[in-house]
Structure formats: C-alpha cells, structure tokens
Design a protein around this motif. Structure first.
Motif, PDB file in Angstrom:
ATOM      1  N   VAL A  72      -6.860  -3.544 -10.121  1.00  0.00           N
ATOM      2  CA  VAL A  72      -7.255  -2.189  -9.747  1.00  0.00           C
ATOM      3  C   VAL A  72      -7.513  -1.328 -10.973  1.00  0.00           C
ATOM      4  N   GLY A  73      -8.689  -0.673 -10.956  1.00  0.00           N
ATOM      5  CA  GLY A  73      -8.994   0.351 -11.947  1.00  0.00           C
ATOM      6  C   GLY A  73      -9.090   1.672 -11.202  1.00  0.00           C
ATOM      7  N   SER A  74     -10.308   1.982 -10.729  1.00  0.00           N
ATOM      8  CA  SER A  74     -10.499   3.216  -9.956  1.00  0.00           C
ATOM      9  C   SER A  74      -9.970   3.079  -8.523  1.00  0.00           C
ATOM     10  N   GLY A  75      -9.818   1.843  -8.047  1.00  0.00           N
ATOM     11  CA  GLY A  75      -9.346   1.617  -6.690  1.00  0.00           C
ATOM     12  C   GLY A  75     -10.466   1.406  -5.678  1.00  0.00           C
ATOM     13  N   THR A  76     -11.709   1.495  -6.140  1.00  0.00           N
ATOM     14  CA  THR A  76     -12.845   1.374  -5.216  1.00  0.00           C
ATOM     15  C   THR A  76     -12.913  -0.015  -4.590  1.00  0.00           C
ATOM     16  N   MET A  77     -12.744  -1.044  -5.428  1.00  0.00           N
ATOM     17  CA  MET A  77     -12.772  -2.400  -4.872  1.00  0.00           C
ATOM     18  C   MET A  77     -11.649  -2.589  -3.863  1.00  0.00           C
ATOM     19  N   LEU A  78     -10.462  -2.113  -4.190  1.00  0.00           N
ATOM     20  CA  LEU A  78      -9.331  -2.302  -3.286  1.00  0.00           C
ATOM     21  C   LEU A  78      -9.581  -1.597  -1.950  1.00  0.00           C
ATOM     22  N   ALA A  79     -10.209  -0.436  -2.026  1.00  0.00           N
ATOM     23  CA  ALA A  79     -10.557   0.280  -0.789  1.00  0.00           C
ATOM     24  C   ALA A  79     -11.482  -0.581   0.055  1.00  0.00           C
ATOM     25  N   GLY A  80     -12.441  -1.224  -0.585  1.00  0.00           N
ATOM     26  CA  GLY A  80     -13.367  -2.102   0.138  1.00  0.00           C
ATOM     27  C   GLY A  80     -12.647  -3.290   0.748  1.00  0.00           C
ATOM     28  N   LEU A  81     -11.724  -3.869  -0.003  1.00  0.00           N
ATOM     29  CA  LEU A  81     -10.975  -5.028   0.510  1.00  0.00           C
ATOM     30  C   LEU A  81     -10.143  -4.619   1.722  1.00  0.00           C
ATOM     31  N   LEU A  82      -9.603  -3.427   1.631  1.00  0.00           N
ATOM     32  CA  LEU A  82      -8.779  -2.899   2.721  1.00  0.00           C
ATOM     33  C   LEU A  82      -9.617  -2.707   3.986  1.00  0.00           C
ATOM     34  N   LEU A  83     -10.871  -2.315   3.801  1.00  0.00           N
ATOM     35  CA  LEU A  83     -11.768  -2.129   4.944  1.00  0.00           C
ATOM     36  C   LEU A  83     -12.099  -3.453   5.624  1.00  0.00           C
ATOM     37  N   ALA A  84     -12.202  -4.510   4.800  1.00  0.00           N
ATOM     38  CA  ALA A  84     -12.713  -5.778   5.334  1.00  0.00           C
ATOM     39  C   ALA A  84     -11.626  -6.772   5.705  1.00  0.00           C
ATOM     40  N   ALA A  85     -10.419  -6.561   5.200  1.00  0.00           N
ATOM     41  CA  ALA A  85      -9.361  -7.530   5.469  1.00  0.00           C
ATOM     42  C   ALA A  85      -8.953  -7.456   6.940  1.00  0.00           C
ATOM     43  N   VAL A 118      -3.034  -6.537   1.489  1.00  0.00           N
ATOM     44  CA  VAL A 118      -3.901  -6.322   0.339  1.00  0.00           C
ATOM     45  C   VAL A 118      -3.046  -5.775  -0.795  1.00  0.00           C
ATOM     46  N   ILE A 119      -3.007  -6.510  -1.891  1.00  0.00           N
ATOM     47  CA  ILE A 119      -2.134  -6.130  -2.998  1.00  0.00           C
ATOM     48  C   ILE A 119      -2.957  -5.847  -4.234  1.00  0.00           C
ATOM     49  N   GLY A 120      -2.779  -4.677  -4.798  1.00  0.00           N
ATOM     50  CA  GLY A 120      -3.516  -4.285  -5.995  1.00  0.00           C
ATOM     51  C   GLY A 120      -2.594  -4.274  -7.197  1.00  0.00           C
ATOM     52  N   ILE A 121      -3.085  -4.838  -8.287  1.00  0.00           N
ATOM     53  CA  ILE A 121      -2.319  -4.814  -9.531  1.00  0.00           C
ATOM     54  C   ILE A 121      -3.004  -3.802 -10.446  1.00  0.00           C
ATOM     55  N   SER A 122      -2.347  -2.688 -10.666  1.00  0.00           N
ATOM     56  CA  SER A 122      -2.968  -1.617 -11.464  1.00  0.00           C
ATOM     57  C   SER A 122      -2.975  -1.994 -12.939  1.00  0.00           C
ATOM     58  N   SER A 123      -4.125  -1.840 -13.565  1.00  0.00           N
ATOM     59  CA  SER A 123      -4.226  -2.141 -14.996  1.00  0.00           C
ATOM     60  C   SER A 123      -3.878  -0.912 -15.841  1.00  0.00           C
ATOM     61  N   MET A 124      -3.564   0.178 -15.150  1.00  0.00           N
ATOM     62  CA  MET A 124      -3.203   1.409 -15.872  1.00  0.00           C
ATOM     63  C   MET A 124      -1.710   1.691 -15.743  1.00  0.00           C
ATOM     64  N   LYS A 125      -1.250   2.496 -16.678  1.00  0.00           N
ATOM     65  CA  LYS A 125       0.159   2.859 -16.680  1.00  0.00           C
ATOM     66  C   LYS A 125       0.388   4.058 -15.771  1.00  0.00           C
ATOM     67  N   LYS A 126       1.314   3.939 -14.852  1.00  0.00           N
ATOM     68  CA  LYS A 126       1.716   5.052 -13.987  1.00  0.00           C
ATOM     69  C   LYS A 126       0.549   5.847 -13.410  1.00  0.00           C
ATOM     70  N   ASN A 127      -0.404   5.160 -12.841  1.00  0.00           N
ATOM     71  CA  ASN A 127      -1.512   5.865 -12.187  1.00  0.00           C
ATOM     72  C   ASN A 127      -1.063   6.243 -10.784  1.00  0.00           C
TER      73      ASN A 127
END
Ligand SMILES: *Cc1c(COP(=O)(O)O)cnc(C)c1O
Length: 301
Positions: free
Chosen positions: A173-186, A191-200
């Motif tokens: 996960v960066g902006s979360g846009t892909m994860l939002a899409g996965l959430l729509l289609a799953a 759906v598990i997102g691994i954030s590449s940012m610190k404390k976002n």
C-alpha cells in the motif's frame, strides 16, 4: 483505446511459492505476477491509469499532468501510457532539479514527459500548483493515481485470475488506491494491505473514501509494522531479504513496496497470523524499475 492493446496480460501468471516456512504452518502462497506486464509500466499502474486516460480522451483533454518524486513508478507509468495514447504529459516533480536526472525521470523524459521541478514546500500545496499551471486542456491525475477511477481500474486486477479458492489477498500500500480496488472486487477474501509508509494513520480512511460502503464484501486490514524505517527506506536487512527471495524462488521484488510485502507475509506466517489451511494470494504490483536507485550489484538481479 490503443493503450489497452499495448499491454499483453497473457504475460501475467500465478506462481506458487514452495518454502518450509509455509509448509510448516500449512499456508499456501501464490504470487500474481503483475510485474510481468511491462518492464517500466508494470504492476498496478496500468490498471490504475486506464480510466483516467479514457476520461481525459473523451473530454478532449490534450495533456495529462500529475505529481511525483524522482523515483516515482507512477510518473514514469503516466509518461509511457500518454505516449501510447498520443496525449502530452507533464510531471510536477518534488524537489529542486538535480544535476543528473534519476533513471526514472530520464525514462519519463524519453517517453516525452515535460518535467517541472517544484520545491518540497511548494509541492505540498497541490491546488496552488494547479492554479499556477491552469490550462483547460490539461487533465490532472492525483499523486499516485489516488481516486475513484484509479480504484475502479485496480478492481480489475482480480479479474486476471480466478480468486475463488483464496482466503486472503495481500498487497503493498502506498496511496491505498489499489487496495480500494481490491476491496471492491474481492468476495469472501480478507484484504490485507502492507503499508510501505511509517504511521500513515489516515490510510484506512482514505481507502474507505474511495469505495462505497455497500460495495465492500470483504474485510480490510492494514498492517503498519513493515515499513523498514519509512517510505523509500531500504536498510540492509531488507536488501538481504530481497536477494534471498530471488535466489530461492527466482522472484524479483522491489525495494519500496513488494519486498516489504513479501517480508511481511513470511513474518506473519511464522507468527501464526494465517490459520492453517489459509490460501494467500500476494499481488506483485511491479515497481522493479525503482530498484535502479540502488548502486549496481547491491541486488543480485
Ligand atoms: C504505486 C505502487 C504501489 C502502491 O499503490 P497504491 O495504489 O498507491 O497504494 C504498490 N506497489 C508498487 C510496486 C507500486 O508501484
């Protein structure tokens, strides 16, 4: 649109990872290799951009403008995609113009993108930048492709393969846009997102903002423990891990997103996060071009 034909989704495959740490915990792990779509515009970027580009074309815009840093996968993907559909492209780049352009920005220029460098301070207020460059023929895409059309495009990632047998879908996960899409289609999958940012901390809110609540069938979980020091940070243990995965599984990972995600899957498996019998699908979202920011020979591939 011509863009869609340039990319051959037939190159995408699903690979099963065989490893003792999975076997021990009775967890199955498959990788959806979206990195194979294209060497530069790989992974989720192609999916996230397609509806923005078609909206730009159908509203008679001539130029796509967007934002990003010197090593942004998004910037170079936009540059390439615009070349393919004969739109002009403009990149607003964070930070002063360097004496030597990064490999990513060089590629973007090669694909015809016009770059404008703005200070980090200026970069923070996107609306001011848009006003400064105000032009009716320009179509603006948010940093990282964040937005509903991006999520709509990303939802098609899960059409590439049959997901019905999986219990979990894991993605970076960066902006979360892909994860939002996965959430729509799953479907029933977690759906598990691994954030590449610190404390976002705003991430979950930003993701849910992109999906209508009634369209969510799955459960969402974002894990913030695998940023390795923050966005773009890649300490030696991460580099060593990426090299190890490559030598054991012939799987190239990137230093910003997918390396951290694969690491998280291994660590979570060892910590019994996944119940025995779980079937995990990891989305390899691409990003390998960004590895060029490392000195030669740091990575084994
Ligand atoms: C851009 C990118 C992401 C992040 O996608 P978001 O939709 O911004 O969360 C993940 N992985 C790779 C390889 C990327 O290039």
């Amino acid at each position: 649109m011509k863009f869609y034909n340039t990319f051959n989704l037939n190159t995408v495959n699903v690979e099963t990872i065989q490893a003792e740490w999975l076997f021990d915990k009775k967890v199955a792990l498959d990788i959806l290799r979206l990195d194979k779509i294209h060497s530069v515009v790989s992974g989720n970027k192609w999916f996230k951009l397609k509806y923005y580009l078609s909206e730009a074309a159908s509203s008679n815009k001539t130029t796509i403008a967007t934002f990003g840093g010197a090593w942004s996968n998004h910037i170079v993907a936009v540059a390439f995609a615009c070349k393919e559909v004969s739109l002009q492209s403009v990149g607003i780049i964070r930070g002063e113009k360097p004496a030597v352009l990064s490999a990513t920005l060089k590629k973007a220029v090669e694909y015809g993108m016009e770059l404008h460098f703005v200070t980090r301070e200026e970069y923070r207020s996107k609306e001011t930048i848009k006003q400064k460059f105000a032009d009716n023929s320009w179509y603006w895409i948010n940093e990282g492709g964040y937005g509903r059309l991006g999520a709509k495009g990303a939802s098609e990632i899960l059409k590439v393969t049959d997901i019905s047998t999986y219990s979990h879908i894991v993605a970076a996960v960066g902006s979360g846009t892909m994860l939002a899409g996965l959430l729509l289609a799953a479907g029933s999958q977690k759906v598990i997102g691994i954030s590449s940012m610190k404390k976002n901390v705003l991430l979950e809110k930003e993701i849910l903002h992109l999906v209508a609540a009634e369209k969510i069938n799955s459960t969402l979980q974002i894990i913030h423990d695998y940023h390795f020091g923050g966005y773009g940070k890649h300490p030696l243990p991460l580099i060593d891990f990426i090299n190890e995965v490559y030598s054991q599984h012939n799987l190239p990972l990137d230093i910003v997103y997918t390396g951290k995600t694969f690491y998280a899957i291994k660590d979570l498996t060892e910590k019994d996060f996944f119940e025995p019998g779980s079937r995990v699908l990891m989305i390899h979202s691409g990003g390998l071009q960004g590895n060029a920011s490392l000195p030669l020979k740091v990575l084994a591939f």
